[in-house]
Design a protein around this motif. Structure first.
Motif, PDB file in Angstrom:
ATOM      1  N   ASP A 247      -3.644  26.216   0.259  1.00  0.00           N
ATOM      2  CA  ASP A 247      -4.173  25.583   1.472  1.00  0.00           C
ATOM      3  C   ASP A 247      -3.107  25.505   2.564  1.00  0.00           C
ATOM      4  O   ASP A 247      -3.365  25.825   3.731  1.00  0.00           O
ATOM      5  CB  ASP A 247      -4.689  24.178   1.158  1.00  0.00           C
ATOM      6  N   LEU A 248      -1.911  25.100   2.186  1.00  0.00           N
ATOM      7  CA  LEU A 248      -0.869  24.847   3.182  1.00  0.00           C
ATOM      8  C   LEU A 248      -0.256  26.124   3.740  1.00  0.00           C
ATOM      9  O   LEU A 248      -0.030  26.239   4.950  1.00  0.00           O
ATOM     10  CB  LEU A 248       0.226  23.975   2.565  1.00  0.00           C
ATOM     11  N   TYR A 249       0.009  27.099   2.886  1.00  0.00           N
ATOM     12  CA  TYR A 249       0.764  28.271   3.322  1.00  0.00           C
ATOM     13  C   TYR A 249      -0.103  29.484   3.648  1.00  0.00           C
ATOM     14  O   TYR A 249       0.325  30.367   4.381  1.00  0.00           O
ATOM     15  CB  TYR A 249       1.805  28.646   2.272  1.00  0.00           C
ATOM     16  N   VAL A 250      -1.312  29.535   3.105  1.00  0.00           N
ATOM     17  CA  VAL A 250      -2.239  30.620   3.445  1.00  0.00           C
ATOM     18  C   VAL A 250      -3.321  30.111   4.388  1.00  0.00           C
ATOM     19  O   VAL A 250      -3.581  30.711   5.433  1.00  0.00           O
ATOM     20  CB  VAL A 250      -2.874  31.229   2.178  1.00  0.00           C
ATOM     21  N   GLY A 251      -3.955  28.994   4.022  1.00  0.00           N
ATOM     22  CA  GLY A 251      -5.019  28.448   4.863  1.00  0.00           C
ATOM     23  C   GLY A 251      -4.520  27.700   6.086  1.00  0.00           C
ATOM     24  O   GLY A 251      -5.285  27.438   7.014  1.00  0.00           O
ATOM     25  N   GLN A 252      -3.228  27.320   6.086  1.00  0.00           N
ATOM     26  CA  GLN A 252      -2.643  26.543   7.184  1.00  0.00           C
ATOM     27  C   GLN A 252      -3.531  25.347   7.527  1.00  0.00           C
ATOM     28  O   GLN A 252      -3.898  25.107   8.664  1.00  0.00           O
ATOM     29  CB  GLN A 252      -2.413  27.429   8.418  1.00  0.00           C
ATOM     30  N   ARG A 253      -3.868  24.616   6.475  1.00  0.00           N
ATOM     31  CA  ARG A 253      -4.751  23.461   6.638  1.00  0.00           C
ATOM     32  C   ARG A 253      -4.335  22.356   5.683  1.00  0.00           C
ATOM     33  O   ARG A 253      -3.593  22.592   4.710  1.00  0.00           O
ATOM     34  CB  ARG A 253      -6.200  23.875   6.346  1.00  0.00           C
ATOM     35  N   VAL A 254      -4.800  21.158   5.954  1.00  0.00           N
ATOM     36  CA  VAL A 254      -4.580  20.040   5.039  1.00  0.00           C
ATOM     37  C   VAL A 254      -5.303  20.350   3.731  1.00  0.00           C
ATOM     38  O   VAL A 254      -6.457  20.798   3.747  1.00  0.00           O
ATOM     39  CB  VAL A 254      -5.102  18.728   5.655  1.00  0.00           C
ATOM     40  N   PRO A 255      -4.657  20.166   2.581  1.00  0.00           N
ATOM     41  CA  PRO A 255      -5.323  20.468   1.311  1.00  0.00           C
ATOM     42  C   PRO A 255      -6.683  19.800   1.198  1.00  0.00           C
ATOM     43  O   PRO A 255      -6.849  18.623   1.541  1.00  0.00           O
ATOM     44  CB  PRO A 255      -4.337  19.924   0.266  1.00  0.00           C
ATOM     45  N   THR A 256      -7.624  20.578   0.724  1.00  0.00           N
ATOM     46  CA  THR A 256      -9.000  20.106   0.624  1.00  0.00           C
ATOM     47  C   THR A 256      -9.273  19.512  -0.749  1.00  0.00           C
ATOM     48  O   THR A 256      -8.442  19.606  -1.662  1.00  0.00           O
ATOM     49  CB  THR A 256      -9.977  21.267   0.866  1.00  0.00           C
ATOM     50  N   GLY A 257     -10.459  18.945  -0.918  1.00  0.00           N
ATOM     51  CA  GLY A 257     -10.853  18.377  -2.204  1.00  0.00           C
ATOM     52  C   GLY A 257     -11.570  19.362  -3.099  1.00  0.00           C
ATOM     53  O   GLY A 257     -12.009  18.990  -4.193  1.00  0.00           O
ATOM     54  N   ARG A 258     -11.672  20.624  -2.678  1.00  0.00           N
ATOM     55  CA  ARG A 258     -12.415  21.603  -3.473  1.00  0.00           C
ATOM     56  C   ARG A 258     -11.791  21.809  -4.853  1.00  0.00           C
ATOM     57  O   ARG A 258     -12.491  22.119  -5.817  1.00  0.00           O
ATOM     58  CB  ARG A 258     -12.473  22.940  -2.737  1.00  0.00           C
TER      59      ARG A 258
ATOM     60  N   GLY B 240       0.731  19.252   9.901  1.00  0.00           N
ATOM     61  CA  GLY B 240       2.186  19.181   9.899  1.00  0.00           C
ATOM     62  C   GLY B 240       2.703  18.121   8.955  1.00  0.00           C
ATOM     63  O   GLY B 240       3.699  18.335   8.240  1.00  0.00           O
ATOM     64  N   LYS B 241       2.056  16.960   8.937  1.00  0.00           N
ATOM     65  CA  LYS B 241       2.467  15.883   8.052  1.00  0.00           C
ATOM     66  C   LYS B 241       2.247  16.276   6.589  1.00  0.00           C
ATOM     67  O   LYS B 241       3.099  16.014   5.720  1.00  0.00           O
ATOM     68  CB  LYS B 241       1.687  14.608   8.382  1.00  0.00           C
ATOM     69  N   ALA B 242       1.101  16.895   6.319  1.00  0.00           N
ATOM     70  CA  ALA B 242       0.806  17.318   4.950  1.00  0.00           C
ATOM     71  C   ALA B 242       1.833  18.345   4.474  1.00  0.00           C
ATOM     72  O   ALA B 242       2.309  18.283   3.336  1.00  0.00           O
ATOM     73  CB  ALA B 242      -0.605  17.899   4.871  1.00  0.00           C
TER      74      ALA B 242
ATOM     75  N   SER C 225       4.948  18.794   5.511  1.00  0.00           N
ATOM     76  CA  SER C 225       6.264  18.183   5.288  1.00  0.00           C
ATOM     77  C   SER C 225       6.259  17.311   4.041  1.00  0.00           C
ATOM     78  O   SER C 225       7.269  17.231   3.325  1.00  0.00           O
ATOM     79  CB  SER C 225       6.677  17.360   6.515  1.00  0.00           C
ATOM     80  N   THR C 226       5.140  16.668   3.749  1.00  0.00           N
ATOM     81  CA  THR C 226       5.029  15.868   2.528  1.00  0.00           C
ATOM     82  C   THR C 226       5.160  16.749   1.294  1.00  0.00           C
ATOM     83  O   THR C 226       5.866  16.416   0.334  1.00  0.00           O
ATOM     84  CB  THR C 226       3.686  15.117   2.497  1.00  0.00           C
ATOM     85  N   PHE C 227       4.482  17.889   1.305  1.00  0.00           N
ATOM     86  CA  PHE C 227       4.546  18.832   0.196  1.00  0.00           C
ATOM     87  C   PHE C 227       5.973  19.351   0.012  1.00  0.00           C
ATOM     88  O   PHE C 227       6.490  19.442  -1.102  1.00  0.00           O
ATOM     89  CB  PHE C 227       3.587  19.996   0.449  1.00  0.00           C
ATOM     90  N   GLU C 228       6.628  19.679   1.110  1.00  0.00           N
ATOM     91  CA  GLU C 228       7.948  20.298   1.051  1.00  0.00           C
ATOM     92  C   GLU C 228       9.052  19.312   0.674  1.00  0.00           C
ATOM     93  O   GLU C 228      10.138  19.737   0.262  1.00  0.00           O
ATOM     94  CB  GLU C 228       8.267  20.976   2.383  1.00  0.00           C
ATOM     95  N   ARG C 229       8.787  18.018   0.792  1.00  0.00           N
ATOM     96  CA  ARG C 229       9.789  17.028   0.396  1.00  0.00           C
ATOM     97  C   ARG C 229       9.860  16.839  -1.115  1.00  0.00           C
ATOM     98  O   ARG C 229      10.833  16.279  -1.630  1.00  0.00           O
ATOM     99  CB  ARG C 229       9.498  15.683   1.069  1.00  0.00           C
ATOM    100  N   GLN C 230       8.844  17.274  -1.830  1.00  0.00           N
ATOM    101  CA  GLN C 230       8.821  17.108  -3.278  1.00  0.00           C
ATOM    102  C   GLN C 230       9.776  18.100  -3.945  1.00  0.00           C
ATOM    103  O   GLN C 230       9.958  19.217  -3.470  1.00  0.00           O
ATOM    104  CB  GLN C 230       7.395  17.319  -3.805  1.00  0.00           C
ATOM    105  N   ASP C 231      10.402  17.681  -5.035  1.00  0.00           N
ATOM    106  CA  ASP C 231      11.266  18.598  -5.773  1.00  0.00           C
ATOM    107  C   ASP C 231      10.450  19.820  -6.193  1.00  0.00           C
ATOM    108  O   ASP C 231       9.349  19.678  -6.754  1.00  0.00           O
ATOM    109  CB  ASP C 231      11.851  17.913  -7.001  1.00  0.00           C
ATOM    110  N   PRO C 232      10.966  21.021  -5.976  1.00  0.00           N
ATOM    111  CA  PRO C 232      10.149  22.229  -6.143  1.00  0.00           C
ATOM    112  C   PRO C 232       9.986  22.724  -7.577  1.00  0.00           C
ATOM    113  O   PRO C 232       9.096  23.518  -7.855  1.00  0.00           O
ATOM    114  CB  PRO C 232      10.911  23.267  -5.311  1.00  0.00           C
ATOM    115  N   ILE C 233      10.847  22.279  -8.502  1.00  0.00           N
ATOM    116  CA  ILE C 233      10.777  22.757  -9.889  1.00  0.00           C
ATOM    117  C   ILE C 233      10.131  21.683 -10.753  1.00  0.00           C
ATOM    118  O   ILE C 233      10.668  20.587 -10.897  1.00  0.00           O
ATOM    119  CB  ILE C 233      12.178  23.091 -10.430  1.00  0.00           C
ATOM    120  N   ARG C 234       8.971  21.998 -11.300  1.00  0.00           N
ATOM    121  CA  ARG C 234       8.246  21.041 -12.148  1.00  0.00           C
ATOM    122  C   ARG C 234       8.231  21.549 -13.582  1.00  0.00           C
ATOM    123  O   ARG C 234       7.925  22.717 -13.838  1.00  0.00           O
ATOM    124  CB  ARG C 234       6.799  20.858 -11.690  1.00  0.00           C
TER     125      ARG C 234
END
Length: 731
Positions: free
Chosen positions: A401-412, A444-446, A448-457
């Protein structure tokens, strides 16, 4: 090989391609004896020639650089050519073609007008690449009116088959247009096929730019999706840096074809890798996938014409047989870890440690994505499909959603993920874990929120989620990190004793007295680990046949009960001093397990090594990660008299070893520890001695990570996905 209709073969002998597919009129007006020559990227194709005719490839004025015999489809192909001008002439009569131009892999891409001039509509169609080859593609739109955010799946399976709707439904239900494209030489795509050859990467560049140029592709950008083969293919395409590629999401992939899957430790993987290559060769035969013939029967002349070069596909089994050692010429181009540094778009990667197909070695390349602005990786225990499990899907859908759809993540995703989990595992009624809420945020807020999370899970104990059916595709707990390898991991060693124990300190036996144990390396002594039950290994709680090593055919060492809970995350190294008095080489399989206080033993991970391949690439090796060169010039037999130090890499894993449990390793001949994988081993009953004394400090080294909260109670035996249990028995 799949059968072909005799009529189809007869038709192939009269079909030619020129800048795509010739029309019926083109074929009819061709003079008898004429043939067509097409230049490509480091290749030349001969078509519409006389079957059985001898031909020569001539460079420049009169230099013969290749010969061949026209196949029954009227075709021949030359590969790995230098750029330049080439002609083809017959060896009898010296009839010669017009000159054809061969371009180079590094030549500039076509102008943007080449891509924008092509039209691709909803449904089935074709994309033309820079050398005139056409790739079959199938476009599916989500509900609503475009333009749509768009994702592409690209592989040699059947993504462009209009009747293969599973992946299309997955992504259209997430709100994306989906385009399935077949790699050249497969399905209805033209050209000749060889696994992961460079021209497929350039085709991917052309495919991305053509799809992005369509009016229905939002932002004129395209993302890539897919698991396994279409996951791996993303890495090959992204290294060419298509300007219109927005992001990739490779799932269940490999980092290095040779050491990760095909020849782990220098030993040929005949359980998965060889059959996979054989299946791909059969699928790439004329009409090999089965869905092409009905299209041709219905009037698809392009699909018919595109079968013409299939008999020129190189034999992958012969290529494997001819390359038992690593070479730069063959190995480097099919080692994604070597070109990951070229990938300059955001990456979401996921996979499982115990992947029964691609193997789970992929984390070794995570620190190679140095040009990607954002790399996200999720890793877990489990099977090949774990990268689409409920614990992964939340972040995966958000990434798209964020990097391809360039949108706030949806509930789908909350609707799609449980259905997918049910299809893969047979468990219904599950829900996706609650993730980050983006409700009320701007894009933009969504982001930045995603990118602040540690990337390795790292997801732990997949299959043992509290309150869920055992074996459900959900983790019990997780931990995130800033980078891989885990920076704070502490290499911790246990030393093999002359007996059967693993100790924190090496043996202090008197110098000069070698203490060794031995076994007979009998590959068939241990039954192969198999699985049975409803569905497949991907389903919930398959019943595993995972046995103890028969007496005399393997060795084991075990720690005392642990005084505290330890968590290991990363690769491991098993350093052994080995001698084979009656042989000059042997194959080793090392298996790491956890033995619980109740006597049940849990599979964790394995590693393999052919002793003659023990030479280390010292610049790449670490105390927990031995990397071998696997080059023929470095191969060296064992001494029959002296003990030789070998370092066996344990593939990556993450495992909590609880207080009271014991850590165990076993050593035997390869082939029995892991489902699906088996090996073409040289072991044939030779005696293998392993020394453990003051001079020969055999040991296991694991990466322990502190600060991870682990549930006190161990999960029920058999609930962990792809981690079978058995009753402990000393060897």
């Amino acid at each position: 090989m799949r059968s072909m209709r005799r009529a189809s073969l007869a038709a192939l002998a009269t079909i030619a391609l020129i800048g795509g597919a010739l029309t019926a009129t083109d074929i009819a007006t061709a003079a008898p004896g004429d043939f067509v020559v097409r230049g490509s990227v480091n290749q030349v194709y001969l078509l519409d020639a006389t079957a059985g005719q001898g031909v020569e490839l001539v460079a420049g004025a009169n230099k013969v650089v290749g010969t061949g015999t026209v196949d029954t489809a009227g075709s021949f192909a030359w590969r790995e050519l230098d750029p330049g001008s080439y002609t083809v002439r017959t060896t009898s009569g010296r009839a010669a073609s017009k000159a054809a131009t061969v371009t180079d892999y590094d030549d500039p891409a076509p102008a943007p007008s080449f891509y924008s001039g092509q039209t691709l509509d909803k449904g089935f169609g074709y994309i033309t690449t820079r050398d005139g080859t056409t790739l079959s593609a199938n476009v599916t739109f989500p509900p609503g009116t475009g333009p749509f955010p768009t994702v592409v799946e690209y592989s040699g399976y059947d993504p462009s088959n209009p009747k293969n709707t599973v992946m299309a439904q997955l992504y259209t239900n997430l709100g994306f247009a989906y385009v399935g494209v077949n790699i050249r030489g497969t399905g209805c795509s033209g050209g000749s096929f060889r696994n992961f050859e460079p021209i497929q990467s350039l085709d991917g560049y052309d495919m991305i730019e053509t799809i992005a140029a369509q009016p229905w592709a939002q932002f004129h950008k395209v993302g890539m999706v897919g698991i396994s083969y279409p996951g791996i293919s993303q890495l090959y395409v992204a290294q060419t840096q298509p300007p219109s590629l927005s992001a990739i999401s490779p799932l269940s992939v490999i980092d290095d074809t040779y050491q990760g899957t095909l020849y782990p430790g220098g030993i040929l993987n005949t359980g998965f890798a060889v059959p996979w290559a054989k299946d791909r060769a059969e699928d790439a035969a004329p009409y090999g996938e089965g869905w092409e013939q009905p299209r041709v029967d219905a009037g698809d002349t392009v699909c018919a014409a595109n079968q013409a070069l299939r008999l020129q596909n190189p034999d992958p089994l012969q290529l494997i047989k001819d390359n038992p050692f690593y070479t730069k010429e063959v190995g480097d181009p099919i080692s994604p870890m070597l070109f990951a540094k070229k990938i300059n778009v955001p990456v979401f990667l996921a996979g499982a440690w115990q992947d029964e197909q691609t193997g789970g070695h992929f984390p070794a390349m995570l620190d190679d994505f140095t040009s990607s602005p954002h790399l996200y990786a999720t890793m877990t225990n489990g099977s090949h499909t774990e990268s689409l499990s409920l614990g992964v899907f939340d972040k995966y859908a958000d990434f798209l959603d964020l990097y391809v759809g360039q949108r706030v993540p949806t509930g789908r995703k909350a609707f799609v993920a449980p259905i997918l989990a049910s299809v893969l595992t047979g468990v219904s009624g599950l829900t996706m874990p609650t993730g980050t809420s983006y409700a009320g945020m701007t894009y933009g807020k969504a982001l930045s929120t995603f990118e602040r999370q540690d990337p390795i899970r790292v997801l732990f104990e997949e299959g043992a989620a509290d309150g869920k059916p055992a074996g459900s595709p959900l983790p019990r707990f997780e931990k995130s990190f800033k980078s891989w390898p885990i920076a704070r991991a502490k290499a911790t060693a246990w030393y093999l004793s002359p007996g059967k124990n693993l100790r924190e300190k090496p043996s202090e036996a008197a110098p000069g007295k070698t203490k060794a144990r031995s076994y007979r390396a009998r590959p068939n002594a241990l039954p192969k680990t198999t699985f049975t039950g409803p569905g497949s290994i991907w389903a919930v709680n398959p019943t595993y046949n995972w046995k103890q090593i028969p007496a005399g055919t393997g060795l084991g060492w075990i720690t005392p009960p642990l005084k505290q809970t330890l968590v290991a995350v990363g690769t491991g190294s098993v350093d052994l001093w080995v001698r084979t008095p009656g042989a000059r080489d042997t194959d080793l399989e090392v298996t790491l397990t956890e033995v619980r206080p109740n006597g049940r033993e849990v599979y964790v991970q394995s590693g393999w090594l052919r002793a003659s391949h023990r030479k280390l690439a010292r610049a790449k090796s670490t105390v927990i990660s031995p990397v071998h060169t696997n080059r023929e010039a470095d191969a060296k037999p064992l001494s029959r008299k002296q003990f030789t130090k070998l370092r066996v890499e344990l593939f990556p894993f993450a495992q909590p070893f609880r207080k009271g449990s014991r850590i165990r390793i076993t050593v035997d001949a390869p082939g029995g520890s892991r489902p699906t994988w088996s090996f073409e081993t040289i072991s044939h009953g030779e005696r293998v001695q392993i020394a453990a004394d003051r001079k020969h400090r055999s040991r296991i080294v694991l990466p322990l990570v502190a600060g991870i909260d682990v549930p006190t109670k161990a999960p029920k035996c058999g609930s962990l996905r792809s981690q079978p249990c058995r009753t402990y028995g000393r060897r």
